[in-house]
Design an enzyme around this catalytic site. Sequence first.
Site, PDB file in Angstrom:
ATOM      1  N   SER A 144       0.864  -1.188   0.000  1.00  0.00           N
ATOM      2  CA  SER A 144       0.000   0.000   0.000  1.00  0.00           C
ATOM      3  C   SER A 144       0.894   1.229   0.000  1.00  0.00           C
ATOM      4  O   SER A 144       1.991   1.207   0.582  1.00  0.00           O
ATOM      5  CB  SER A 144      -0.850  -0.015   1.276  1.00  0.00           C
ATOM      6  OG  SER A 144      -1.390   1.273   1.527  1.00  0.00           O
ATOM      7  N   TYR A 157      -2.182  -1.749  10.502  1.00  0.00           N
ATOM      8  CA  TYR A 157      -2.316  -1.999   9.058  1.00  0.00           C
ATOM      9  C   TYR A 157      -1.090  -1.494   8.293  1.00  0.00           C
ATOM     10  O   TYR A 157      -0.503  -2.219   7.475  1.00  0.00           O
ATOM     11  CB  TYR A 157      -3.593  -1.320   8.541  1.00  0.00           C
ATOM     12  CG  TYR A 157      -3.699  -1.367   7.041  1.00  0.00           C
ATOM     13  CD1 TYR A 157      -4.041  -2.552   6.383  1.00  0.00           C
ATOM     14  CD2 TYR A 157      -3.435  -0.236   6.261  1.00  0.00           C
ATOM     15  CE1 TYR A 157      -4.108  -2.608   4.994  1.00  0.00           C
ATOM     16  CE2 TYR A 157      -3.504  -0.288   4.876  1.00  0.00           C
ATOM     17  CZ  TYR A 157      -3.847  -1.476   4.252  1.00  0.00           C
ATOM     18  OH  TYR A 157      -3.906  -1.539   2.884  1.00  0.00           O
TER      19      TYR A 157
END
Length: 253
Positions: A144, A157
Amino acid sequence: MARLSGRAAIVTGGAKGIGRHYSEALAAAGADVMIADIADGEKLAEAIAGKHGARAASMTFDVSDEAQVKGLIAKTRERFGRIDIIVNNAAVYSTLPPVKCTDIEVALWDKVMAVNVRGPFLMVKHVAPHMIAQKSGKIINIASGTAYKGLPDFLHYVTSKGAMVSFTRALARELGAHNICVNTLAPGLILSETGLENTAHLDQSRAGVLASRALKRDGYPEDLLGALVFLASPDSDFITGQTLAVDGGSVNT
Ligand SMILES: NC(=O)c1ccc[n+]([C@@H]2O[C@H](COP(=O)([O-])OP(=O)(O)OC[C@H]3O[C@@H](n4cnc5c(N)ncnc54)[C@H](O)[C@@H]3O)[C@@H](O)[C@H]2O)c1
């Protein structure tokens, strides 16, 4: 001939969200696709097989559980005879609410790491022997853009996605001798169906993300598919250990 014809792929988290689009794109490029998800992917597999004439199958499994990963690999080999491509896409993502680093429960931290980091490790542990034996393979890890620029209130995360970048680099060095390419695809904020159902990430990031992009627009699952198929195809046979950010020019990797 289709670019991925004769190849077999597994997409973890391939039944929903962005993964659903990955499953379909690989099938459209000619690959046999195993849709492996904690959610049911059977209807999607039927739809993909009908639409693209590809062989598509599904299996419900938990990527953090070694026995279930072994079962998935065995079923895929039984169904397709080989495994050429894995997309490590399954993650605890869209269901996560924002939480301060001081308030993250240890059990939640461990769950995010178990799915987002242990999961890709288990996939590699049990697929790599087959790829080594066939002297080829493509491992695509999904990270990401947040791994590069950070994001408040998602420490668990973002940390797990940062791990994917190092995982890719180390694994590429280890498996390169066997002609196996290992790369990371790092999407920026993407308006996936699941992301639009649970808007915590959008609410937290959308305005800042748009401002940070060279290309001033929202990102959609379709924006990722060219890069995904490229990393799965022979066109990327001399590329390994890299991270390709597909984010409208927000981060430089
Ligand atoms: N949407 C975005 O903006 C964005 C941005 C950057 C990276 N990503 C990454 O892209 C991937 C897909 O994101 P998404 O937007 O589709 O979100 P999502 O939360 O819908 O995707 C997660 C997928 O993984 C599956 N999954 C969850 N736990 C699992 C488990 N234990 N075992 C097997 N499957 C499991 C889910 O059912 C779902 O299909 C994730 O790795 C996410 O981190 C998304």
